[in-house]
Design an enzyme around this catalytic site. Structure first.
Site, short mmCIF file in Angstrom:
data_model
loop_
_atom_site.label_atom_id
_atom_site.label_comp_id
_atom_site.label_asym_id
_atom_site.label_seq_id
_atom_site.Cartn_x
_atom_site.Cartn_y
_atom_site.Cartn_z
N TYR A 1 -2.82 -4.78 -7.55
CA TYR A 1 -3.02 -5.07 -6.12
C TYR A 1 -2.49 -3.92 -5.27
O TYR A 1 -3.17 -3.46 -4.33
CB TYR A 1 -2.31 -6.37 -5.75
N SER B 1 0.82 -1.21 0.00
CA SER B 1 0.00 0.00 0.00
C SER B 1 0.85 1.26 0.00
O SER B 1 0.36 2.34 -0.32
CB SER B 1 -0.92 0.02 1.22
#
Length: 248
Positions: free
Chosen positions: A154, A144
């Site tokens: 992703y 992230s």
């Protein structure tokens, strides 16, 4: 905002295997009163039910289905801790032909699933927080905050989930609910095997969540690779992400 899992009632999505299963085991070993096993296939929880008996309660929950989430919030109306662990991963580079379909799939589960879970369970957590507090935990990833080429779609979905988690931190604080954002590196799960990576035991995530909640942390980087990321990211996280707008 410190939160002790002892005697608390939790719900864990994707609780039947990998990190989710380890989180269940850690919560129970640290004294959680009961854990709802929120899974798509109830039969997949049989081993956990045999092991923990009435300390676990399987419930049907597919985070891509709003009706499942709403029904789960009705059944698990006594929860004080929600751990949104369910997530999906597709291999897709920016120029891959499957990028659009992979990204749409991951956004639906990894981001919109998070939003729907938070919307459904925040009223429950707020209501139950009066006595011993309440908490919402989101499983994000080191992906992230750093893109990995083969995992570009992703990584983008988890970056979006991390941004939503930051918003939840601020909004739920007003309701007495603590939010924790968890950023594992490679963990020994089916998902890691899918991308050809070896990782540490999933227990570092479950035990790390218990410790981070007790410490009142917002970020958790549970394994050795994640801690390297966390160390490099710490100053930015403290001075920008965790600071108020006025402080930043």
């Amino acid at each position: 905002m410190s939160f002790n899992v002892e005697n608390q009632i939790a719900l864990v999505t994707g609780a039947n295997r990998g990190i989710g299963k380890s989180i269940v085991e850690s919560l129970i070993s640290h004294g959680a009163q009961k854990v709802y096993l929120a899974v798509r296939n109830i039969d997949s929880t049989q081993a956990l039910v045999e092991q923990y008996k009435d300390r676990v309660v399987p419930i049907q929950l597919d985070v891509s289905k709003p009706s499942d989430i709403a029904a789960a919030a009705q059944v698990a109306s006594d929860v004080t801790l929600v751990v949104n662990n369910a997530g999906v991963l597709e291999l897709a580079r920016p120029l891959s032909e499957n990028f659009e379909s992979a990204f749409a799939y991951e956004i639906n589960i990894n981001v919109l699933g998070l939003v729907k879970m938070a919307q459904a369970f925040t009223p429950v957590l707020e209501k139950n927080s009066q006595d011993a507090g309440a908490a919402f935990v989101q499983l994000n990833s080191v992906a992230s905050i750093k893109n990995f080429l083969d995992l570009t779609s992703y990584s983008a979905s988890k970056a979006a989930a991390y941004t939503v988690t930051q918003g939840l931190k601020d909004e739920l604080a007003e309701k007495g609910v603590h939010v924790l954002s968890v950023h594992p590196g490679p963990i020994d799960t089916d998902m890691a095997a899918q991308v050809g990576m070896e990782g540490e035991s999933a227990s570092v995530v479950g035990d790390g969540i218990v410790s981070a909640l007790k410490a009142g942390d917002f970020h958790l980087f549970p394994d050795s690779l994640a801690r390297d990321f966390g160390g490099a990211y710490q100053s930015f996280a403290q001075n920008i992400i965790e600071a108020t707008v006025e402080e930043a």
